[in-house]
Design an enzyme around this catalytic site. Sequence first.
Site, PDB file in Angstrom:
ATOM      1  N   SER A 122       0.817  -1.210   0.000  1.00  0.00           N
ATOM      2  CA  SER A 122       0.000   0.000   0.000  1.00  0.00           C
ATOM      3  C   SER A 122       0.850   1.260   0.000  1.00  0.00           C
ATOM      4  O   SER A 122       0.320   2.360  -0.123  1.00  0.00           O
ATOM      5  CB  SER A 122      -0.914   0.013   1.228  1.00  0.00           C
ATOM      6  N   HIS A 143      -2.729  -3.681  -5.688  1.00  0.00           N
ATOM      7  CA  HIS A 143      -3.112  -3.259  -4.344  1.00  0.00           C
ATOM      8  C   HIS A 143      -4.604  -3.475  -4.105  1.00  0.00           C
ATOM      9  O   HIS A 143      -5.449  -2.725  -4.606  1.00  0.00           O
ATOM     10  CB  HIS A 143      -2.748  -1.782  -4.139  1.00  0.00           C
ATOM     11  N   GLU A 155      -5.840  -1.250  -7.215  1.00  0.00           N
ATOM     12  CA  GLU A 155      -4.931  -0.319  -7.868  1.00  0.00           C
ATOM     13  C   GLU A 155      -3.848  -1.128  -8.575  1.00  0.00           C
ATOM     14  O   GLU A 155      -3.127  -1.896  -7.936  1.00  0.00           O
ATOM     15  CB  GLU A 155      -4.294   0.629  -6.849  1.00  0.00           C
ATOM     16  N   ASN A 193      -4.491   6.373  -1.087  1.00  0.00           N
ATOM     17  CA  ASN A 193      -3.830   6.821   0.138  1.00  0.00           C
ATOM     18  C   ASN A 193      -3.236   8.216   0.009  1.00  0.00           C
ATOM     19  O   ASN A 193      -3.025   8.899   1.011  1.00  0.00           O
ATOM     20  CB  ASN A 193      -2.747   5.830   0.553  1.00  0.00           C
TER      21      ASN A 193
END
Length: 519
Positions: A122, A143, A155, A193
Amino acid sequence: MNKFTTDSVIAIIGGTMGAGIAQVAAKANHQVLLFDVAKGAAEKGIDNIRKGLGKLVLRSRMTQLELDALVSRIVPISDIKQLSSADLVIEAIVEKLEVKQMLFRQLEDICHENAILASNTSSISITAIGAKLLRPQNLIGMHFFNPAPIMKLVEVISGLDTDKQVADNIFELAINWGKLAVHAKSTPGFIANRVARPFYAESLRVLQEGATDIATIDALFRECGGFKMGPFELMDLIGHDVNYAVTCSVFEAFYQDQRFLPSLLQKELLDAGHLGRKSGRGFYQYPQNTQTENSKQQPDLALDTQLITIEGDLGIAETLLPLFENNGLKINRVPAADHQQTSEGRIIIGDAILMLTNGQFTTQRATDLKCPNLVHVDLSLDYQKAKVIALSPCSTLSLQALNCVIALFQTIEKTVVVIDDVPGMVLMRTVCMLANEGFDAVNQQVCNEDAVDIAMKAGLNYPCGPIKWANNLGLSFTLKVLNNLAITYGEDRFRASPLLQRKVAQQQLDVIKKSITTG
């Protein structure tokens, strides 16, 4: 590079998250090899899959035969060398660069040369992981979001040396597994993120400045913004050790860019060992219902006038007008004054003037407009459906005028909360900052605009993609909010993305071109 089929063998390495990914692959009819260095961990992971799916059988959402068939496709492996037949290996191990590099280097010796190696990281750079590999072109980031069987987003992260066909094949595979996949470049935080940092940061800043309390901020996100959880509830759930570490990681990775500055408030909690739900205390005490009623809710008041005047275009807040009319209020609509611009319309009731917050202090805007009875209204995802309306009066607003505004919204069955004068209030500044970060990710070629909105909705359960939200609000107004925040605070944190500025300029140029053509 061959595409994946149901005959492709998928290997998964790593604990709880790995078992979830294994379940996803097995559901798509692949043979799955599940490996973990801890003795018995793979078998335990399969048992947990069986128990979880058993609940679906009890709810008649899956048959026992389907459960048994799915689990039978997952084979526990005790020796990593048994992964030699894998066409794709996905690791979900500890977030340490050197450990991942060592694992993938070992897998290159074990697996065939066309095998694709994927990391569920991540936060770690795919480029950095690939730097120690013989075949970095076969390395990709894949991800998943936890829990992998439920969360839709994947992702697909390309490192500097990742082969484009590998990225395309993994993207297609994720789609075939029922996921919403997005392409992204390997940069700190990838998409979700990275773009999500303002969701926490702006609320922490509003709290630090004493504009309102924790429960009220969380309530505004839920009841005005349509989010499943407020930022403080979510930070407590994630754990402050984890959330703060991610923020620090992104901050350092971007060479201490002020947009990602960690919060001293959160560090205080971490230093005290108040990690959230896991420790029994964070922003809230546990066990208890964190969705505490906000302390800023106003008592019921009677409206002493039935006439409101709408001056100019209310922009995204235009949807309030049918609610006013349906509740017996008479609307007098007049054109905007010469000094006003689109999306700077106002509602006038009694002595009070209401305007959508534009990123300034209400008091500063009141001074600029020579309007001592100005009230700012915060952003809502949908003003008709929102249960709560947030107000922020200027310092000179009379109590009588404030009560009139409160009564106005109570007439249309809204709970009203009044917060102190803070630039951009709560949701407006947060949504504009989220959109700004999304535009900046696109500007830096990390992904496209659709990927930003898909990632935030499918990966983090946002009620609306931030770029779509900014378009609904109006890009010129979004830019104005950011510019006003930057002027007020004097901080680089609020600088507007070049892409957003360019888009607004393009819209203005289109208007000029149209006026020339029609003129």
